[in-house]
Enzyme design. Structure first.
Site, PDB file in Angstrom:
ATOM      1  N   LYS A  22       0.842  -1.211   0.000  1.00 39.76           N
ATOM      2  CA  LYS A  22       0.000   0.000   0.000  1.00 39.76           C
ATOM      3  C   LYS A  22       0.873   1.254   0.000  1.00 39.76           C
ATOM      4  O   LYS A  22       0.662   2.173  -0.782  1.00 39.76           O
ATOM      5  CB  LYS A  22      -0.899   0.005   1.248  1.00 39.76           C
ATOM      6  CG  LYS A  22      -1.558   1.361   1.512  1.00 39.76           C
ATOM      7  CD  LYS A  22      -2.416   1.354   2.750  1.00 39.76           C
ATOM      8  CE  LYS A  22      -1.710   1.589   4.044  1.00 39.76           C
ATOM      9  NZ  LYS A  22      -1.368   2.994   4.344  1.00 39.76           N
ATOM     10  N   ASN A  23       1.843   1.275   0.912  1.00 46.32           N
ATOM     11  CA  ASN A  23       2.609   2.512   1.092  1.00 46.32           C
ATOM     12  C   ASN A  23       3.626   2.759  -0.016  1.00 46.32           C
ATOM     13  O   ASN A  23       4.213   3.832  -0.090  1.00 46.32           O
ATOM     14  CB  ASN A  23       3.263   2.531   2.474  1.00 46.32           C
ATOM     15  CG  ASN A  23       2.220   2.722   3.558  1.00 46.32           C
ATOM     16  OD1 ASN A  23       1.071   3.076   3.260  1.00 46.32           O
ATOM     17  ND2 ASN A  23       2.590   2.478   4.802  1.00 46.32           N
ATOM     18  N   ARG A  93      -4.273  10.689   4.217  1.00 44.79           N
ATOM     19  CA  ARG A  93      -3.163  11.642   4.312  1.00 44.79           C
ATOM     20  C   ARG A  93      -2.194  11.536   3.147  1.00 44.79           C
ATOM     21  O   ARG A  93      -1.562  12.510   2.755  1.00 44.79           O
ATOM     22  CB  ARG A  93      -2.363  11.392   5.589  1.00 44.79           C
ATOM     23  CG  ARG A  93      -3.113  11.576   6.838  1.00 44.79           C
ATOM     24  CD  ARG A  93      -2.156  11.450   7.986  1.00 44.79           C
ATOM     25  NE  ARG A  93      -1.311  12.615   8.104  1.00 44.79           N
ATOM     26  CZ  ARG A  93      -1.670  13.732   8.693  1.00 44.79           C
ATOM     27  NH1 ARG A  93      -2.859  13.859   9.226  1.00 44.79           N
ATOM     28  NH2 ARG A  93      -0.843  14.752   8.754  1.00 44.79           N
ATOM     29  N   CYS A 117      -5.554  13.141  13.014  1.00 44.61           N
ATOM     30  CA  CYS A 117      -5.297  11.726  12.755  1.00 44.61           C
ATOM     31  C   CYS A 117      -5.287  10.959  14.073  1.00 44.61           C
ATOM     32  O   CYS A 117      -4.840  11.475  15.090  1.00 44.61           O
ATOM     33  CB  CYS A 117      -3.960  11.578  12.059  1.00 44.61           C
ATOM     34  SG  CYS A 117      -3.528   9.884  11.745  1.00 44.61           S
ATOM     35  N   ARG A 122       0.349  14.748  13.178  1.00 42.04           N
ATOM     36  CA  ARG A 122       1.107  14.466  11.953  1.00 42.04           C
ATOM     37  C   ARG A 122       1.177  15.698  11.067  1.00 42.04           C
ATOM     38  O   ARG A 122       0.441  15.815  10.086  1.00 42.04           O
ATOM     39  CB  ARG A 122       0.471  13.285  11.207  1.00 42.04           C
ATOM     40  CG  ARG A 122       0.500  12.018  12.032  1.00 42.04           C
ATOM     41  CD  ARG A 122      -0.196  10.878  11.357  1.00 42.04           C
ATOM     42  NE  ARG A 122       0.513  10.376  10.193  1.00 42.04           N
ATOM     43  CZ  ARG A 122       0.050   9.416   9.402  1.00 42.04           C
ATOM     44  NH1 ARG A 122      -1.120   8.872   9.658  1.00 42.04           N
ATOM     45  NH2 ARG A 122       0.741   9.004   8.371  1.00 42.04           N
ATOM     46  N   PRO A 123       2.076  16.620  11.411  1.00 40.43           N
ATOM     47  CA  PRO A 123       2.193  17.822  10.586  1.00 40.43           C
ATOM     48  C   PRO A 123       2.848  17.505   9.238  1.00 40.43           C
ATOM     49  O   PRO A 123       3.395  16.413   9.056  1.00 40.43           O
ATOM     50  CB  PRO A 123       3.114  18.718  11.423  1.00 40.43           C
ATOM     51  CG  PRO A 123       3.917  17.785  12.259  1.00 40.43           C
ATOM     52  CD  PRO A 123       3.065  16.559  12.482  1.00 40.43           C
ATOM     53  N   ASP A 125       4.982  19.977   8.005  1.00 42.49           N
ATOM     54  CA  ASP A 125       5.913  21.105   7.944  1.00 42.49           C
ATOM     55  C   ASP A 125       7.195  20.772   7.185  1.00 42.49           C
ATOM     56  O   ASP A 125       7.716  21.600   6.429  1.00 42.49           O
ATOM     57  CB  ASP A 125       6.243  21.596   9.369  1.00 42.49           C
ATOM     58  CG  ASP A 125       6.759  20.489  10.267  1.00 42.49           C
ATOM     59  OD1 ASP A 125       6.314  19.326  10.097  1.00 42.49           O
ATOM     60  OD2 ASP A 125       7.600  20.754  11.134  1.00 42.49           O
ATOM     61  N   ASP A 310       4.326   0.428  11.942  1.00 42.30           N
ATOM     62  CA  ASP A 310       3.127  -0.193  11.366  1.00 42.30           C
ATOM     63  C   ASP A 310       2.966  -1.660  11.776  1.00 42.30           C
ATOM     64  O   ASP A 310       1.986  -2.310  11.395  1.00 42.30           O
ATOM     65  CB  ASP A 310       3.137  -0.066   9.834  1.00 42.30           C
ATOM     66  CG  ASP A 310       2.971   1.379   9.394  1.00 42.30           C
ATOM     67  OD1 ASP A 310       2.527   2.204  10.211  1.00 42.30           O
ATOM     68  OD2 ASP A 310       3.310   1.686   8.232  1.00 42.30           O
ATOM     69  N   ARG A 402      -8.685  -0.410   4.303  1.00 43.42           N
ATOM     70  CA  ARG A 402      -7.811   0.602   3.706  1.00 43.42           C
ATOM     71  C   ARG A 402      -6.432   0.023   3.404  1.00 43.42           C
ATOM     72  O   ARG A 402      -5.727   0.536   2.540  1.00 43.42           O
ATOM     73  CB  ARG A 402      -7.652   1.787   4.659  1.00 43.42           C
ATOM     74  CG  ARG A 402      -8.958   2.454   4.975  1.00 43.42           C
ATOM     75  CD  ARG A 402      -8.729   3.682   5.791  1.00 43.42           C
ATOM     76  NE  ARG A 402      -7.786   4.549   5.103  1.00 43.42           N
ATOM     77  CZ  ARG A 402      -7.317   5.669   5.602  1.00 43.42           C
ATOM     78  NH1 ARG A 402      -7.699   6.066   6.780  1.00 43.42           N
ATOM     79  NH2 ARG A 402      -6.464   6.398   4.926  1.00 43.42           N
TER      80      ARG A 402
HETATM   81  N1  EPU Z   1       6.543  14.484  10.861  1.00 40.00           N
HETATM   82  C1  EPU Z   1       6.772  15.798  11.161  1.00 40.00           C
HETATM   83  N2  EPU Z   1       6.714  16.714  10.132  1.00 40.00           N
HETATM   84  C2  EPU Z   1       6.454  16.347   8.859  1.00 40.00           C
HETATM   85  C3  EPU Z   1       6.223  15.008   8.559  1.00 40.00           C
HETATM   86  C4  EPU Z   1       6.274  14.071   9.585  1.00 40.00           C
HETATM   87  O1  EPU Z   1       7.016  16.145  12.310  1.00 40.00           O
HETATM   88  O2  EPU Z   1       6.418  17.223   7.980  1.00 40.00           O
HETATM   89  C5  EPU Z   1       6.601  13.482  11.938  1.00 40.00           C
HETATM   90  C6  EPU Z   1       5.290  12.726  12.097  1.00 40.00           C
HETATM   91  O3  EPU Z   1       4.387  13.442  12.927  1.00 40.00           O
HETATM   92  C7  EPU Z   1       5.750  11.416  12.707  1.00 40.00           C
HETATM   93  C8  EPU Z   1       7.098  11.203  12.028  1.00 40.00           C
HETATM   94  O4  EPU Z   1       7.518  12.486  11.559  1.00 40.00           O
HETATM   95  O5  EPU Z   1       5.941  11.569  14.079  1.00 40.00           O
HETATM   96  C9  EPU Z   1       7.082  10.229  10.877  1.00 40.00           C
HETATM   97  O6  EPU Z   1       6.004  10.544   9.995  1.00 40.00           O
HETATM   98  P1  EPU Z   1       6.065  10.242   8.436  1.00 40.00           P
HETATM   99  O7  EPU Z   1       5.952  11.518   7.709  1.00 40.00           O
HETATM  100  O8  EPU Z   1       7.234   9.366   8.134  1.00 40.00           O
HETATM  101  O9  EPU Z   1       4.743   9.418   8.207  1.00 40.00           O
HETATM  102  P2  EPU Z   1       3.951   9.407   6.855  1.00 40.00           P
HETATM  103  O10 EPU Z   1       4.866   9.551   5.740  1.00 40.00           O
HETATM  104  O11 EPU Z   1       2.797  10.334   6.951  1.00 40.00           O
HETATM  105  C10 EPU Z   1       4.105   6.857   6.364  1.00 40.00           C
HETATM  106  C11 EPU Z   1       3.145   5.721   6.214  1.00 40.00           C
HETATM  107  C12 EPU Z   1       2.558   5.361   7.554  1.00 40.00           C
HETATM  108  C13 EPU Z   1       3.719   4.977   8.470  1.00 40.00           C
HETATM  109  C14 EPU Z   1       4.714   6.142   8.571  1.00 40.00           C
HETATM  110  C15 EPU Z   1       5.939   5.794   9.368  1.00 40.00           C
HETATM  111  C16 EPU Z   1       2.297   6.040   3.989  1.00 40.00           C
HETATM  112  C17 EPU Z   1       1.168   6.362   3.111  1.00 40.00           C
HETATM  113  N3  EPU Z   1       2.077   6.107   5.292  1.00 40.00           N
HETATM  114  O12 EPU Z   1       3.340   7.945   6.887  1.00 40.00           O
HETATM  115  O13 EPU Z   1       1.750   4.224   7.338  1.00 40.00           O
HETATM  116  O14 EPU Z   1       3.230   4.687   9.757  1.00 40.00           O
HETATM  117  O15 EPU Z   1       5.152   6.503   7.254  1.00 40.00           O
HETATM  118  O16 EPU Z   1       6.590   4.696   8.848  1.00 40.00           O
HETATM  119  O17 EPU Z   1       3.375   5.694   3.522  1.00 40.00           O
HETATM  120  C18 EPU Z   1       0.067   2.681   7.817  1.00 40.00           C
HETATM  121  O18 EPU Z   1       0.294   2.148   6.731  1.00 40.00           O
HETATM  122  O19 EPU Z   1      -0.674   2.154   8.699  1.00 40.00           O
HETATM  123  C19 EPU Z   1       0.657   3.981   8.121  1.00 40.00           C
HETATM  124  C20 EPU Z   1       0.204   4.800   9.055  1.00 40.00           C
END
Ligand code: EPU
Length: 463
Positions: A22-23, A93, A117, A122-123, A125, A310, A402
């Site tokens: 998925k990811n 997201r 969320c 989950r910002p 930024d 995950d 999902r």
């Molecule tokens: N974060 C920030 N600022 C940002 C982005 C992220 O502070 O701009 C923080 C987040 O709040 C979190 C950490 O950095 O604490 C990691 O977040 P990340 O951005 O890596 O998460 P994501 O890319 O939104 C993906 C997966 C998630 C998985 C996470 C971590 C996808 C579509 N989603 O999310 O998958 O948990 O990486 O590995 O790839 C799931 O499949 O169940 C799922 C939640």
């Protein structure tokens, strides 16, 4: 809204085939926006999130076709409108991944901020700072990000944040920088296998990327990506693989999982072996032999190559039945413990202190009605229910849909008794006005039912 009714206590046996990740699929679909010649993706799982991404692309006037199972064809022509509405972004997201490719190719994007969320704050930024470093003019207004750039230019970007590197942020910036003028270096990049897969796709499309899979990614920008169709097969889903490994162990069954991405699961498999699990690999087939009670183990979920966040909830379900005390922390999403209280309803002994869950293993779990609150939490509840004595009903399994293609069907083929049924609406309780409610007022605020359930497309959980 569907729910699962599970009769627990049956070992799962047999062979289970994994679907595509998925990811990896979601950013790959977004990458289709950047490729003028179109994209043919194979091994894409049939999931609600993939459907949402298709709808999002279609809403931007992108042609999306799914001619046969697992295949998605994407053609983003000149008339692509770069607007991702709140209606769709709030459902998922990962929609934010369209920002980078839109900006890189069309020089403009308007994307709703994802909002709240269930698994933590989950910002985005870091995504926005990175795009700004590439020269984009970023404005936030009315809940939307509007980004513009005549042509992005290469830059030094540091994605280091307090919770580790960002996965979709790294994807977004790779997809933008690949079309920037000049060279980009992304430091503290995420190293997940899904990043490597996206880099492979972009490279096939003419992008010049090195270092994907390490924490420094170098990108030499090109004028445009391929004007003939790019063909890419998505990697297998490592989280689905890990979930089935736990399913075999927790039900004391014996499972065979061909083509499991072992190198993506090293830390996870090492933890299980440390717990005493019997796991081996022969001729590319992962073999899981459950049977004995496993030992407790403490761990911290971390960015790749650590134990994935995950799989944290599913591991908690397994540890709930293991011998001794385990402590779990999640360095990626420190508050991702909503499943703990539901596992307690099944008889687990779990207490959450701040950002640590303390699990005292019990000998048995017992069926009970529970509520799924996010995708991986739902998987943990299903695993616990499969091991529990008696019947468990799990509500809101749309979360599961999902991220796991036909989870109930696959489990049934392995011998589980899982029924998917249409959830009957909860009996509505009389609306009791709060004490200050004035019945004579002309336009009273409507009272809210305590048991009101949010619909599937609510903002409550977006991955
Ligand atoms: N974060 C920030 N600022 C940002 C982005 C992220 O502070 O701009 C923080 C987040 O709040 C979190 C950490 O950095 O604490 C990691 O977040 P990340 O951005 O890596 O998460 P994501 O890319 O939104 C993906 C997966 C998630 C998985 C996470 C971590 C996808 C579509 N989603 O999310 O998958 O948990 O990486 O590995 O790839 C799931 O499949 O169940 C799922 C939640």
């Amino acid at each position: 809204m569907d729910m699962f009714r599970i009769q627990g206590g049956r070992p799962l046996n047999g062979l289970v085939r994994l679907d595509g990740s998925k990811n990896a699929s979601l950013p790959a679909m977004a990458a289709g926006l950047a490729i003028p010649g179109g994209l043919i993706l194979r091994n894409v799982p049939a999931l609600l999130d993939v459907e949402t991404m298709s709808q999002l692309l279609t809403s931007m006037h992108v042609e999306v076709q799914q001619p046969r199972g697992g295949e998605v064809h994407i053609v983003a022509g000149r008339h692509t409108n770069g607007v991702a509405t709140y209606e769709l972004v709030r459902q998922m997201r990962a929609s934010v991944c369209v920002l980078g490719p839109l900006l890189g190719r069309f020089g403009r994007a308007t994307v709703s901020l994802p909002g709240g969320c269930n698994i933590g704050h989950r910002p985005i930024d870091l995504h926005l700072q990175g795009l700004a470093a590439l020269g984009a003019d970023i404005r936030l207004s009315g809940g939307y990000v509007t980004a513009r750039a005549r042509r992005l230019r290469g830059a030094e970007i540091d994605l280091g944040g307090p919770f580790g590197p960002t996965v979709t942020g790294t994807c977004n910036l790779m997809m933008a920088a690949v079309l920037a003028h000049g060279n980009t270096r992304i430091r503290n990049a995420a190293r997940e296998p899904e990043i490597v897969d996206l880099a492979a796709l972009l490279t096939k499309a003419g992008g010049r990327i090195s270092g994907a899979g390490t924490s420094v990614i170098e990108i030499e920008g090109v004028e445009s990506l391929s004007d003939s169709a790019v063909d890419h097969t998505v990697i297998p889903d490592r989280i689905e693989a890990g979930t089935f490994v736990i399913a075999g162990l927790i039900t004391t069954g014996q499972l065979l999982i061909p083509d499991a991405p072992l190198e993506s699961l090293t830390a996870f498999l090492e933890l299980l072996q440390h717990m005493g699990a019997d796991i081996s690999c022969e001729a590319g087939i992962l073999r899981v032999r459950g049977g004995k009670r496993l030992r407790s183990a403490s761990f911290t979920a971390q960015p790749f190559p650590g134990i994935p966040t995950d799989l944290q909830a599913q591991l908690m379900a397994l540890l709930a039945l293991s011998e001794g005390v385990s402590e779990i922390t999640d360095a990626v999403f420190p508050d991702r413990f909503m499943h703990a209280a539901e596992l307690v309803r099944l008889g687990a002994d779990i207490r959450v202190f701040g950002n640590t869950a303390r699990v005292q293993g019990v000998r048995e779990l017992h069926g009970a009605p529970v509520m799924a609150c996010d995708l991986r939490a739902s998987a943990a509840l299903v695993l616990a229910a499969l091991a529990a004595n008696g019947e468990t009903e799990i509500r809101r399994v749309y979360h599961l849909d999902r991220g796991y293609q036909g989870f109930d069907v696959k489990l049934s083929r392995l011998g589980a008794i899982v029924e998917r049924i249409q959830d009957t609406p909860e009996p509505s309780r009389p609306l009791i006005p709060p004490p200050h409610f004035d019945v004579d007022r002309k336009s009273p605020q409507p009272p809210v039912a305590a048991n009101s359930e949010k619909p599937a497309n609510s903002t409550e959980s977006t991955l």
